[in-house]
Enzyme design. Sequence first.
Site, PDB file in Angstrom:
ATOM      1  N   ASP A  89     -11.526  -4.431 -15.661  1.00  0.00           N
ATOM      2  CA  ASP A  89     -11.295  -5.331 -14.609  1.00  0.00           C
ATOM      3  C   ASP A  89     -11.799  -5.178 -13.018  1.00  0.00           C
ATOM      4  O   ASP A  89     -11.196  -5.064 -12.180  1.00  0.00           O
ATOM      5  CB  ASP A  89      -9.656  -5.721 -14.250  1.00  0.00           C
ATOM      6  N   LEU A  94       3.413  -4.494  -2.290  1.00  0.00           N
ATOM      7  CA  LEU A  94       2.069  -4.581  -1.600  1.00  0.00           C
ATOM      8  C   LEU A  94       1.268  -5.704  -2.346  1.00  0.00           C
ATOM      9  O   LEU A  94       0.474  -6.155  -1.685  1.00  0.00           O
ATOM     10  CB  LEU A  94       1.208  -3.290  -1.960  1.00  0.00           C
ATOM     11  N   VAL A 143       2.949  -3.939  -7.523  1.00  0.00           N
ATOM     12  CA  VAL A 143       2.911  -2.762  -6.807  1.00  0.00           C
ATOM     13  C   VAL A 143       3.649  -2.822  -5.540  1.00  0.00           C
ATOM     14  O   VAL A 143       3.550  -3.675  -4.551  1.00  0.00           O
ATOM     15  CB  VAL A 143       1.276  -2.685  -6.460  1.00  0.00           C
TER      16      VAL A 143
END
Length: 541
Positions: free
Chosen positions: A143, A26, A34
């Site tokens: 973040d 992904l 990921v």
Amino acid sequence: MSEGEVRWAELIEGAEFAGYRIERRLGRGGMGIVYLAVEPGLDRRVALKLVAPDAAADEIFRARFTHESRIAASIEHPNVVPIYAAGEHEGIPFIAMRYVSGSDLNRKLITSGRLELGRATALIGQVAAGLDAIHAAGLVHRDVKPANVLLSGSEASEHAYITEFGVARNVASTSGLTKTGRFVGTLDYVAPEQIRGGEVDARADVYALGCLLFKLLSGEVPFPRDGEAARLYAHLNDEPPSASLFTPMVPKALDRVIARAMAKSPADRFPSAGDLGRAAAAALSGTQVELSERTVATGAAATPTVDTPVQTESGTAVAATAPLATPSETAARTGPGASPAPSARSRRPLAWIGAVAAIAILGGAIALLAGGGGGGGTSPAVSRSQGGGKGQGQGQPQAGGLGGAEPKPLSKEQLIRRGDASCVRAQQSFVDADARFNNGQLGDRAFATIRFGISKRQVRELRALKARAPISVHGTFREYLAAIERVHRYDREALAAAKGGDTAGIDDANAKNTAEVPLRYRLARDIGFQRCSLNSKPLKD
């Protein structure tokens, strides 16, 4: 190459990791990669994140991973992506979380540029609610950015999820920097205290959320600068930008919300992300926030109970953790569009020390900020506006001692170099906007708004140089600054006329501006500048 690194590189379609069957990748970031995977036994699709080997090698990370992952997995909130499992397989830490089919906020912004005001504040409210849940669990995200906000549903019933929180980010660092010098966070949304490398709490995420609100409303990041060092310096020292300069329909009350959220000192910000979200919604609707402000953070995310006292306008010392004024109270005290008064802890000399430390870790770009000390350094990079003058010029440091010492004077060569850079930024932004205006891409109001922003930025940059101008040109530079301040006043008049559809008023303001071009040329030449204010042609001897 270790076994873990080999395994890291071999996750292809059909491969298995900790019992999860990999379907496809992904995405990949600084802290890991990921995959879309299928969970064993449940036939459930999950987002499987594997932590990068170099991050996992941190001893603190490995010691705290289990503890932090349990905290993250315990969070149940509709705006937080659920974590199903976390562990370690063949030396590689991993996290399995809900797979949200749809898009993320970053992709939406790439296609739309910016969001409609109501949609922007609604999404900020959802993200803020999710951040409150994360903070209440004792974690700091560190973040917050568009790519970490996942979206599902139609635009009419849009649902936002905050992701990439806790675990890999929180256990890798107690501040903004890891042991190996890895910077935790994205430079366009990073809080000043993260840059300094100190302890951070929930208010660092409040700062980032303010940056995100600005991005959604304007289509721009708060400090578009060339290079990492210039962006870091801007977060530490430059005033928060006004979204209304880029999107005129943004109410000034929303500008004030952003300014407070992006205050340099954490003590001057909203105490919680939820407070920011509610203030943004109220600013757009013109109503008052009914819920009292308070912090919801616990554990590592909690605001320190003992903080450095700050001086109020009346001179009374109060604790930095005392309840902060609501945006409406701030507006009543400081006037429309004003930012909260900075606390004693947000003075620029102290911020500059933190910038040096962080920039050194990021690659020794101090020379860019030093501006060629002694008259022999490289000239600062010139930031070209993207999209017709929306960009802002990169900030320049102001040397000086600690504790309010007098700023160190510049040499004439340094003053010329920095003044020229400011003029070039203004010229290039104006030329870009002028071309778009002549091509019919901008109307009178949009063009006047951009010009107003250009001159406002240049006035701010030149005022910062005024106190440091060498004695030999101090008087002339003061006259030049006064001329640029008049340009800004004429641009304000033109903008007011454009908002009222008064073409004669626009022409009158422009005529006054043009009439002073020879004076600005002469003053610039007397100082030694090679460029003249808001004119695309270089000065000639």
